[in-house]
Scaffold this active site. Structure first.
Site, PDB file in Angstrom:
ATOM      1  N   GLY A 123      35.873  10.902 -91.923  1.00 25.29           N
ATOM      2  CA  GLY A 123      36.851  10.688 -92.991  1.00 25.29           C
ATOM      3  C   GLY A 123      37.116   9.206 -93.186  1.00 25.29           C
ATOM      4  CB  ILE A 148      42.020   6.979 -91.159  1.00 33.00           C
ATOM      5  CG1 ILE A 148      42.943   6.838 -92.363  1.00 33.00           C
ATOM      6  CG2 ILE A 148      42.576   6.223 -89.958  1.00 33.00           C
ATOM      7  CD1 ILE A 148      44.371   7.348 -92.152  1.00 33.00           C
ATOM      8  CG  ASP A 160      34.404  15.001 -90.505  1.00 34.77           C
ATOM      9  OD1 ASP A 160      34.279  15.831 -91.421  1.00 34.77           O
ATOM     10  OD2 ASP A 160      35.165  14.020 -90.568  1.00 34.77           O
ATOM     11  CB  ALA A 171      46.534  11.662 -87.359  1.00 31.22           C
ATOM     12  CE1 TYR A 223      48.713  16.755 -94.694  1.00 24.90           C
ATOM     13  CE2 TYR A 223      49.834  15.359 -96.271  1.00 24.90           C
ATOM     14  CZ  TYR A 223      48.954  15.503 -95.236  1.00 24.90           C
ATOM     15  OH  TYR A 223      48.302  14.407 -94.751  1.00 24.90           O
ATOM     16  CE  LYS A 238      49.061  16.221 -89.446  1.00 27.24           C
ATOM     17  NZ  LYS A 238      47.774  16.509 -88.729  1.00 27.24           N
TER      18      LYS A 238
END
Ligand code: UDP
Length: 321
Positions: free
Chosen positions: A10, A12, A31, A117, A149, A153
């Site tokens: 990705g 980052i 990934d 993250a 979302y 998280k």
């Protein structure tokens, strides 16, 4: 030292891999290219310190062997982008909650350090600034899919902290604030790559809403450096830490800034949220991080000026034409 980077293809993640390899670390990436791109890591292929596995983090057996073999994990794999989450709500929740649960369970099984993250979305719809890690969180109803979302998280954060408290797992959590830079795609809704590409093509620059909403953009290089410092920082274990920039800017100002840096003929157009994201969409009107905790832990805060970041990102997109 061998670091497993989930989501390493990705935006980052791939910058993190570059940084770690440049520091002499061994890096493994898992990934499934759901939102990442092989092109982001293609230059690392063939390096003896790098290995890439094309698989989902939901594959427990694969994750078991990767986490057993590594020394530490940076867990970046997640559904990213407001547009992506709204269009793929179920798989986003599954990836974010089940994927992180698998990573944490296995990190605990093999007693490996893990950084998770998270995102500034977790704060929800605050208007005050700056946002501090122990602030209350304010969400809209579950019928507004955007909040899934933030909520997913947040569950990741709770789970990570619960592993730390009950199992003494060596885990840290960082909340990223609108990370930008080269390799970011506009496909999932991210505003900066979208505006730059629109400006480079002299197409209308599409500001959603009235453009008065603000963000504080953060250079990906600063984010990666912060993550690496946090990995070394004993005091960051069991903590939630913001990683964010310093320059708050409204989205209409951002459109003007990008138009002028690109020297574009684009018109700036205002599009109602409903047209951009469909019904039941709510935006966050303001988002400014406090960097006090990050600074006190690692003595570093992201400070690359917005114009410098925009210029390097514009350069990147020009080179892709
Ligand atoms: N946005 C916009 N035009 C676009 C894409 C996004 O005006 O083409 C706005 C979006 O509504 C939000 C801000 O830019 O207010 C940042 O959006 P992004 O999706 O990059 O990040 P997030 O909303 O997660 O902060």
């Amino acid at each position: 030292m061998n670091i497993l980077v989930t989501g390493g293809a990705g935006f980052i993640g791939s910058h993190l891999c570059d940084y770690l390899i440049s520091k002499g670390k061994y890096v493994s990436v898992i990934d499934d290219l759901s939102t990442g791109f092989f092109e982001n890591i293609v230059h690392l292929q063939g390096d003896s310190k790098f290995q890439y596995i094309n698989d989902t983090i939901l594959n427990k057996d694969r994750m078991d062997s990767l986490i057993r073999q590594c020394d530490a994990v940076v867990h970046l794999a997640a559904a990213v982008g407001v547009k992506y989450v709204i269009e793929n709500p179920l798989s986003s929740i599954e990836t974010n909650i089940c994927g992180t649960e698998i990573a944490l369970k296995l990190a605990n099984k093999y007693k490996k350090k893990i950084l998770i993250a998270s995102t500034s979305e977790v704060y929800g719809k605050h208007m005050h600034a700056p946002l501090k890690e122990d602030d209350n969180l304010i969400y809209g109803p579950p019928s507004t899919m955007r909040w899934s979302y933030a909520a997913s998280k947040l569950v990741d954060e709770f789970t990570a902290l619960a592993y730390h408290r009950t199992k003494k797992l060596n885990v840290g959590i960082f909340r990223c604030f609108n990370t930008i830079g080269p390799r970011q795609t506009g496909l999932y809704g991210m505003v900066v790559p979208r505006f730059i590409q629109q400006a480079l093509r002299d197409e209308p620059i599409t500001v959603f809403g009235d453009g008065r909403q603000t963000r504080t953009f953060t250079y990906v290089g600063d984010v990666v450096e912060s993550i690496c410092w946090l990995m070394e920082c004993e005091e960051a274990i069991g903590e939630v830490v913001n990683i964010g920039g310093t320059e708050e800017i409204s989205i209409s100002e951002l459109a003007e800034r990008i138009k002028s840096l690109v020297v574009s003929k684009s018109e700036i157009v205002y599009i109602p949220y409903e047209q951009a994201y469909g019904k039941d969409f709510e935006d966050m009107m303001r988002r400014v991080p406090s960097s006090e905790k990050l600074n006190s832990l690692i003595g570093f805060v992201p400070q690359t000026p917005l114009d410098t970041i925009l210029e390097s990102t514009i350069e990147y997109f020009r080179s892709m034409i």
